[in-house]
Design a protein around this motif. Structure first.
Motif, PDB file in Angstrom:
ATOM      1  N   LEU A   1      35.043  44.378  36.591  1.00 51.39           N
ATOM      2  CA  LEU A   1      35.910  43.312  37.107  1.00 51.39           C
ATOM      3  C   LEU A   1      36.877  43.915  38.124  1.00 51.39           C
ATOM      4  N   PRO A   2      37.190  43.181  39.186  1.00 53.60           N
ATOM      5  CA  PRO A   2      38.163  43.695  40.155  1.00 53.60           C
ATOM      6  C   PRO A   2      39.552  43.777  39.519  1.00 53.60           C
ATOM      7  N   ALA A   3      40.403  44.603  40.121  1.00 55.41           N
ATOM      8  CA  ALA A   3      41.770  44.712  39.615  1.00 55.41           C
ATOM      9  C   ALA A   3      42.462  43.362  39.754  1.00 55.41           C
ATOM     10  N   ALA A   4      43.353  43.054  38.824  1.00 59.14           N
ATOM     11  CA  ALA A   4      44.035  41.767  38.865  1.00 59.14           C
ATOM     12  C   ALA A   4      44.913  41.678  40.110  1.00 59.14           C
ATOM     13  N   ASP A   5      44.859  40.544  40.826  1.00 57.05           N
ATOM     14  CA  ASP A   5      45.706  40.383  42.004  1.00 57.05           C
ATOM     15  C   ASP A   5      46.693  39.235  41.805  1.00 57.05           C
ATOM     16  N   VAL A   6      46.904  38.885  40.525  1.00 58.74           N
ATOM     17  CA  VAL A   6      47.916  37.864  40.190  1.00 58.74           C
ATOM     18  C   VAL A   6      48.825  38.462  39.134  1.00 58.74           C
ATOM     19  N   PRO A   7      50.063  38.026  39.039  1.00 55.87           N
ATOM     20  CA  PRO A   7      50.958  38.579  38.004  1.00 55.87           C
ATOM     21  C   PRO A   7      50.457  38.234  36.610  1.00 55.87           C
ATOM     22  N   PRO A   8      50.602  39.167  35.668  1.00 52.52           N
ATOM     23  CA  PRO A   8      50.154  38.877  34.299  1.00 52.52           C
ATOM     24  C   PRO A   8      50.974  37.743  33.676  1.00 52.52           C
ATOM     25  N   SER A   9      50.317  36.944  32.888  1.00 50.07           N
ATOM     26  CA  SER A   9      51.000  35.852  32.197  1.00 50.07           C
ATOM     27  C   SER A   9      50.872  36.112  30.703  1.00 50.07           C
TER      28      SER A   9
END
Lengths: 485, 132
Positions: A30-38
């Motif tokens: 999976l690509p690295a997350a590009d949204v802030p963690p929730s």
């Protein structure tokens, strides 16, 4: 001359998935997350299940290797008596996978699944025609569930007559699940021994049948592979006292389109679509155990029933005498499609011919092997024949030893130590599937084992020799089962 | 499998047709299965016994014995009330194989009718019934 079937080859060992996995392996990157963690609700967080970390290739190799350890009727001869391990034609899978069947949701309203309802309706009538009965329910999930459904119908009948009964007659040549199915309905099984010919004698039934007895559960052909020749007389004795005749139809493969079950006095019979009607067994299942009844028992059948008005099909649930539902939705529908496909591709003549060939094959094996193995009842058999290890006893070679040795010759062993009425039973059901050439290979293997028992019994005692694992310690496994990995 | 003349058939117990034995006693007759029965069954893996206090008649099933081959019923050689069961068999069913008349005993009963005990076979009669 053909080369012997049994051989050794490169059989790969394979560990448990937990031993194969390594932390961090995965099937997809999976690509690295590009949204802030929730953050998640802490109540929903915790340790996940103990699953191993695996790559896709780990998983594919694991199950592919395990599949090479398997043996099925697609691999070779599978003479497991009483199980009717006939070949399952692949066209059935194609029909069952048709989108209108495979993708139909079980909660679709009737106007949107007319084809599925029509198939159920027509299959019920086909099975009624094959058995000579009047009405059919396809709800039961498999054989023993069919027995239970049939016994509940008999129970409901006696209840409706105003006098419930307490006992049920079960011969020693019946299938093993029969007493349990009857006991679940509150009936106490009364055992009756078969006569010297291996079939029931009317006098034995007359001696125990009374007004407290709900009826008889008879397997016909019985588990000795013999047709119950006195069945009409026996049915009359049971009916005279107000009882009903339940037939275990697990052995129907011997008599499709030949015996009219209604005419010989049967009131309820269950069928095993996964035996007689060529749908897959076991891991390839599930099964299906329809029951067929005479007209007077139809009101007790499970609901909902598929009914036809004009050219349209609908479901009927308003049947006050019904025993109710026996399962979710309509039963194992995919199995029904395969059985329907079998019946329609064989046709009436083909089904009858299949039974004739199944009986011919069993009698061929019986005649070819009776010089080498003791035949419990030396008379014409139906779809299966029962030998014993009596002739090998002087060499201390048992049925279990010979069953294990048969694997070295490349055959699945037959059913052993059943039926219980034959000591050391070897129960062979070849089905119509096998050609004469394949049966001859099997006969040659059995004869070779009989010879080994005489001349080198140690080879048989220590079998199997060519299999991936040698003889398992069944005693330890049964006494001290290890139920976790 | 043992030859008939190799069977251990003690004189101090009486035998039933279904191969149970009973050791006569005033108030606690022990019952088990014979050497012939355990030998025929093969390795025993589980024994199911009745609750203490149950009253059973002659011929009634008092439990089951399971070997790798099959599950067989156990029948009362005489009528009586169960006063004790061999709890050891739950953990060690193989005692029925190794010591059928001793540690492999199954139940103890208070016999209802002593005439039923007298009707059981002695060693010689049982041996004859086995074809020896």
């Amino acid at each position: 001359m053909r080369a012997p079937l049994g051989t050794t080859g490169l059989i790969l060992n394979e560990p448990l998935l937990w031993e194969r996995g390594r932390p961090g392996r995965r099937g997809a990157s999976l690509p690295a997350a590009d949204v802030p963690p929730s953050p998640m609700d802490p109540e929903l967080c915790g340790d996940g299940p103990d699953f191993p970390d695996l790559s896709e290739v780990d998983l594919v190799r694991h199950f592919t290797r395990l599949s090479t350890w398997n043996y099925g009727v697609d691999t070779g001869f599978y003479p497991l008596g009483s199980c009717t391990m006939k070949y399952n034609p692949k066209t059935h899978e194609r029909q069952a996978a048709l989108k209108g069947f495979a993708a139909a949701h079980p909660l679709l309203p009737a106007p949107l699944c007319q084809g599925a309802l029509q198939l159920i309706w027509e299959l019920e009538r086909d099975l009624a025609a094959i058995t000579g009965m009047d009405a059919v329910s396809l709800q039961p999930a498999a054989g023993a569930h069919g027995e239970l459904t049939g016994m509940l119908v008999i129970h409901a009948h006696h209840q409706h007559q105003g006098h419930q009964r307490s006992k049920i007659i079960i011969p020693d040549t019946a299938h093993g699940t029969n007493p349990a199915s009857a006991a679940l309905c509150g009936y106490r099984p009364v055992a009756v021994a078969s006569g010297p010919e291996g079939v029931l004698e009317p006098s034995a039934i007359a001696a125990v049948m009374d007004e407290e007895t709900a009826g008889i559960m008879v397997t016909n052909p019985n588990t000795l592979g013999l047709f119950e020749t006195h069945i009409r007389e026996i049915a009359a004795i049971v009916h005279d006292k107000g009882g009903l005749v339940y037939a275990d139809g697990a052995n129907l493969n011997a008599v499709m389109g030949i015996v009219d079950m209604g005419a010989i006095g049967v009131d309820v019979i269950h069928l095993n679509l996964h035996k007689t009607f060529a749908t897959p067994h076991g891991g390839g299942g599930p099964g299906s155990g329809p029951i067929c009844v005479r007209r007077r028992l139809e009101p007790y059948l499970p609901v909902p029933r598929v009914a036809k008005a004009g050219e349209r099909f609908h479901l009927e649930a308003d049947r006050p005498l019904s025993i109710g539902r026996m399962g979710a939705f309509h039963g194992h529908f995919g199995v029904m499609v395969k059985a329907y496909s079998y019946i329609r591709s064989m046709g009436a003549d083909g089904l009858r011919r299949a039974s004739e060939l199944a009986v011919l094959n069993a009698n061929y094996v019986k005649e070819r092997l009776k010089k080498d193995f003791h035949l419990a009842y030396d008379r014409p058999c139906m779809h299966e024949c029962v030998f014993s290890d009596a002739d090998q006893a002087p060499f201390k070679v048992t049925t279990l030893d010979m069953a294990k040795r048969l694997m070295d010759y490349g055959f699945h062993p037959p059913t052993i130590y059943f039926p219980l009425v034959v000591h050391g039973a070897i129960m062979i059901e070849p089905t119509e599937t096998e050609s004469k050439a394949d049966l001859d290979c099997f006969v040659a293997a059995m004869q070779a084992i009989a010879e080994e028992a005489r001349t080198e019994p140690e080879t048989v005692h220590s079998a199997p020799h060519r299999t991936k694992v040698r003889r398992l310690d069944e005693v330890l496994a049964a006494r001290k089962p290890c139920l976790i990995g | 499998m043992k030859e008939i003349d190799a069977l251990n058939l003690p004189e101090d117990v009486r035998y039933a047709e279904d191969h149970e034995w009973l050791r006569p006693s005033e108030d606690a007759a022990r019952i088990g299965i014979s050497d012939y029965a355990q030998d025929q069954l093969g390795d025993i893996v589980y024994v199911e016994l009745p609750a203490v206090g149950r009253r059973l008649t002659k011929g009634e099933e008092f439990g089951t014995v399971e070997s790798v081959k099959a599950v067989s019923s156990l029948y009362m050689p005489v009528g009586g009330e169960v006063t004790a069961v061999n709890e050891q068999l739950a953990e060690a069913p193989e005692l029925v194989n190794t010591d059928p008349y001793g540690q492999g005993w199954m139940i103890e009963v208070k016999v209802t009718d002593v005439a039923e005990v007298a009707a059981l076979m002695d060693r010689a009669a049982y041996l004859k019934a086995l074809g020896g």
